[in-house]
Scaffold this motif. Structure first.
Motif, short mmCIF file in Angstrom:
data_model
loop_
_atom_site.label_atom_id
_atom_site.label_comp_id
_atom_site.label_asym_id
_atom_site.label_seq_id
_atom_site.Cartn_x
_atom_site.Cartn_y
_atom_site.Cartn_z
N ILE A 48 1.33 -1.28 -0.07
CA ILE A 48 -0.20 -0.16 -0.09
C ILE A 48 0.65 1.01 -0.25
O ILE A 48 1.60 1.88 1.24
N LEU A 49 0.84 2.16 -0.94
CA LEU A 49 1.34 2.53 -0.98
C LEU A 49 0.84 4.28 -0.86
O LEU A 49 -0.77 4.35 -1.79
N GLY A 50 1.46 5.57 -0.68
CA GLY A 50 0.58 6.50 -1.11
C GLY A 50 1.06 7.61 0.08
O GLY A 50 1.93 7.47 0.82
N ASP A 51 0.54 8.86 -0.06
CA ASP A 51 1.09 10.21 0.93
C ASP A 51 0.66 9.71 2.09
O ASP A 51 -0.09 9.17 2.31
N SER A 52 1.88 10.12 3.23
CA SER A 52 1.36 10.22 4.63
C SER A 52 0.11 10.63 4.83
O SER A 52 -0.50 11.78 4.19
N SER A 53 -0.65 9.74 6.16
CA SER A 53 -2.15 10.83 6.35
C SER A 53 -2.88 10.24 5.48
O SER A 53 -4.16 10.55 5.57
#
Ligand code: G3D
Ligand code: MG
Length: 207
Positions: free
Chosen positions: A13-18
């Motif tokens: 699972i990837l993506g920006d923090s928060s």
């Protein structure tokens, strides 16, 4: 030669923090949403047994330990992924814009055999909030432009679409795995090792 099917699927699972990556995983695996559930401690994974196409498979879901802030997840995180989930927050336009670089980063680090057809799934999370900033249409267009990536709008908080999204993730991961077997027949040694590495207790979260 008889085909031996791998029953362990690695999903990252990837993506920006928060954006809600840890919350989504927690909602899916433990059916829980907690506001106290703070930044993930230590790069880790959860496992869950799922039935896909009449087969029981173990999905190993890798979450980041917060290093996504520095885009430095290390090659072990990406290695051998069968599906990559890209998450953004529908109330945070920058997190949507950054999907491009997360996708690029994945393709560079994981270097899948067939990058054009590698299964990604995009999740637009936090749809329970009323200050949405990224329209469904805009997100769908981006997904279509990247070889028709499946797109779901989710809420880890309310449990909206989480189960359905992960079913698709598991199905696509399994299909990718089946194709990889056709293209590349791994030596038995490797296959045995990967079976041995299987976590013994399914449906548990070590994060
Ligand atoms: P990350 O793992 O991507 O960094 P987290 O994101 O899962 O840690 O979530 C970041 C914050 O967003 C958390 O709030 C969490 O409760 C919240 N969040 C996650 N998913 C949802 C959702 O679907 N809806 C809403 N409303 N909030 C969500 P805090 O306040 O703890 O920082
Ligand atoms: Mg997290």
């Amino acid at each position: 030669m008889a085909t031996r099917k791998k029953s362990l699927l690695k999903v990252i699972i990837l993506g920006d923090s928060s954006v809600g990556k840890t919350s989504l995983m927690n909602q899916y695996v433990n059916k829980r949403f907690s506001n106290q559930y703070k930044a993930t401690i230590g790069a880790d994974f959860c496992t869950k047994e799922v039935v896909v196409n009449d087969r029981v498979v173990t999905m190993q879901i890798w979450d980041t330990a917060g290093q996504e802030r520095f885009q430095s997840l290390g090659v072990a995180f990406y290695r051998g992924a069968d599906c990559c989930v890209l998450v953004y927050d529908v109330t945070a336009p920058n997190s949507f814009k950054n999907l491009d670089s997360w996708r690029d980063e994945f393709l560079i680090q994981a270097s899948p055999r067939d990058p054009e057809h590698f299964p990604f799934v995009v999740l637009g999370n936090k749809v329970d909030l009323d200050n949405r900033q990224v329209s469904t249409r805009r997100a769908q267009q981006w997904c279509q432009s990247k070889n028709d990536i499946p797109y779901y709008e989710t809420s880890a908080k309310e449990g909206i679409n989480v189960e359905m999204a992960f079913q698709t993730i598991a199905k696509n991961a399994l299909e990718q795995e089946a194709e990889a077997e056709l293209i590349n027949d791994f030596p038995d040694q490797l296959r045995l090792n990967s079976e041995n590495n299987r976590p013994s207790n399914a449906d548990n979260c070590q994060c």
